[in-house]
Scaffold this motif. Structure first.
Motif, mmCIF file in Angstrom:
data_model
loop_
_atom_site.group_PDB
_atom_site.id
_atom_site.type_symbol
_atom_site.label_atom_id
_atom_site.label_comp_id
_atom_site.label_asym_id
_atom_site.label_seq_id
_atom_site.Cartn_x
_atom_site.Cartn_y
_atom_site.Cartn_z
ATOM 1 N N ILE A 93 -16.416 35.845 54.221
ATOM 2 C CA ILE A 93 -17.185 34.613 54.411
ATOM 3 C C ILE A 93 -16.350 33.384 54.049
ATOM 4 O O ILE A 93 -16.193 32.469 54.859
ATOM 5 C CB ILE A 93 -18.529 34.684 53.662
ATOM 6 C CG1 ILE A 93 -19.425 35.733 54.333
ATOM 7 C CG2 ILE A 93 -19.215 33.331 53.632
ATOM 8 C CD1 ILE A 93 -20.683 36.075 53.582
ATOM 9 N N PRO A 94 -15.754 33.311 52.838
ATOM 10 C CA PRO A 94 -14.914 32.143 52.561
ATOM 11 C C PRO A 94 -13.650 32.092 53.420
ATOM 12 O O PRO A 94 -13.171 31.005 53.759
ATOM 13 C CB PRO A 94 -14.561 32.255 51.083
ATOM 14 C CG PRO A 94 -15.059 33.551 50.621
ATOM 15 C CD PRO A 94 -15.934 34.137 51.662
ATOM 16 N N PHE A 95 -13.116 33.253 53.807
ATOM 17 C CA PHE A 95 -11.930 33.266 54.662
ATOM 18 C C PHE A 95 -12.222 32.613 56.008
ATOM 19 O O PHE A 95 -11.453 31.768 56.478
ATOM 20 C CB PHE A 95 -11.424 34.699 54.864
ATOM 21 C CG PHE A 95 -10.314 34.811 55.874
ATOM 22 C CD1 PHE A 95 -9.041 34.370 55.566
ATOM 23 C CD2 PHE A 95 -10.541 35.342 57.127
ATOM 24 C CE1 PHE A 95 -8.005 34.457 56.496
ATOM 25 C CE2 PHE A 95 -9.525 35.438 58.062
ATOM 26 C CZ PHE A 95 -8.259 34.994 57.740
ATOM 27 N N VAL A 96 -13.324 32.997 56.638
ATOM 28 C CA VAL A 96 -13.684 32.410 57.929
ATOM 29 C C VAL A 96 -13.982 30.921 57.767
ATOM 30 O O VAL A 96 -13.567 30.093 58.583
ATOM 31 C CB VAL A 96 -14.880 33.168 58.559
ATOM 32 C CG1 VAL A 96 -15.387 32.459 59.804
ATOM 33 C CG2 VAL A 96 -14.487 34.592 58.892
ATOM 34 N N ALA A 97 -14.677 30.566 56.682
ATOM 35 C CA ALA A 97 -15.012 29.157 56.452
ATOM 36 C C ALA A 97 -13.756 28.317 56.232
ATOM 37 O O ALA A 97 -13.593 27.254 56.842
ATOM 38 C CB ALA A 97 -15.947 29.035 55.254
ATOM 39 N N LEU A 98 -12.855 28.776 55.386
ATOM 40 C CA LEU A 98 -11.631 28.006 55.108
ATOM 41 C C LEU A 98 -10.711 27.948 56.325
ATOM 42 O O LEU A 98 -10.106 26.910 56.595
ATOM 43 C CB LEU A 98 -10.897 28.594 53.904
ATOM 44 C CG LEU A 98 -11.598 28.402 52.561
ATOM 45 C CD1 LEU A 98 -10.875 29.193 51.467
ATOM 46 C CD2 LEU A 98 -11.678 26.936 52.198
ATOM 47 N N SER A 99 -10.608 29.051 57.054
ATOM 48 C CA SER A 99 -9.799 29.038 58.275
ATOM 49 C C SER A 99 -10.377 28.062 59.287
ATOM 50 O O SER A 99 -9.639 27.311 59.938
ATOM 51 C CB SER A 99 -9.736 30.434 58.897
ATOM 52 O OG SER A 99 -9.101 31.329 58.030
ATOM 53 N N GLY A 100 -11.678 28.070 59.422
ATOM 54 C CA GLY A 100 -12.318 27.136 60.344
ATOM 55 C C GLY A 100 -12.126 25.694 59.926
ATOM 56 O O GLY A 100 -11.865 24.825 60.758
#
Length: 139
Positions: A93-100
């Motif tokens: 969840i944080p990985f997708v959010a930070l990448s986005g």
């Protein structure tokens, strides 16, 4: 002659056959590329210096850092709740959010809201499909 009809499998190392074979093929192809294109490779220094000077360094290095942290944390977080896939879910969840956020051109309220929905929904859907449809455990 009877030895030709017997197959013995060493299960300690049998899983290494294909990665070793693929690694050898890739190494041979890499050497073939180096040999056949050695002049173009030797003259590529100017091209790469221009490319590195013009690249988006915050996004490039941010992606590397976020990805490394993601992979480094997934197993330790997953060890807190073993065989549930929580390491994957909680870290994704944080990985997708930070990448986005790294690649968002304009950080408007609606874009960030859509990104937050995707950052929660996509890993949750992937986790559910792997855990409950395919019965596979994630880290």
């Amino acid at each position: 002659m009877g030895d030709f009809t017997r197959v013995t499998i060493d299960f300690q190392t049998s899983h290494l056959v294909f990665p070793t074979l693929i690694g050898g093929i890739l190494l041979a192809l890499g050497i073939a590329i180096l040999v056949t294109h050695r002049q173009a490779i030797a003259g590529a220094g100017r091209y790469w210096s221009q490319t590195l000077a013009a690249m988006d360094k915050p996004r490039f290095f941010g992606t590397i850092v976020v990805t490394l942290v993601y992979f480094l944390l997934m197993v330790p977080v997953g060890d807190i709740w073993p065989n549930t896939g929580m390491g994957f879910l909680i870290c994704s969840i944080p990985f997708v959010a930070l990448s986005g956020l790294l690649y968002l051109q304009e950080r408007t309220k609606s874009a960030v809201t859509a990104l937050a929905v995707v950052a929660v929904a996509a890993p949750l859907l992937v986790w559910w499909v792997f855990a409950h449809v395919f019965f596979l455990t994630l880290p």
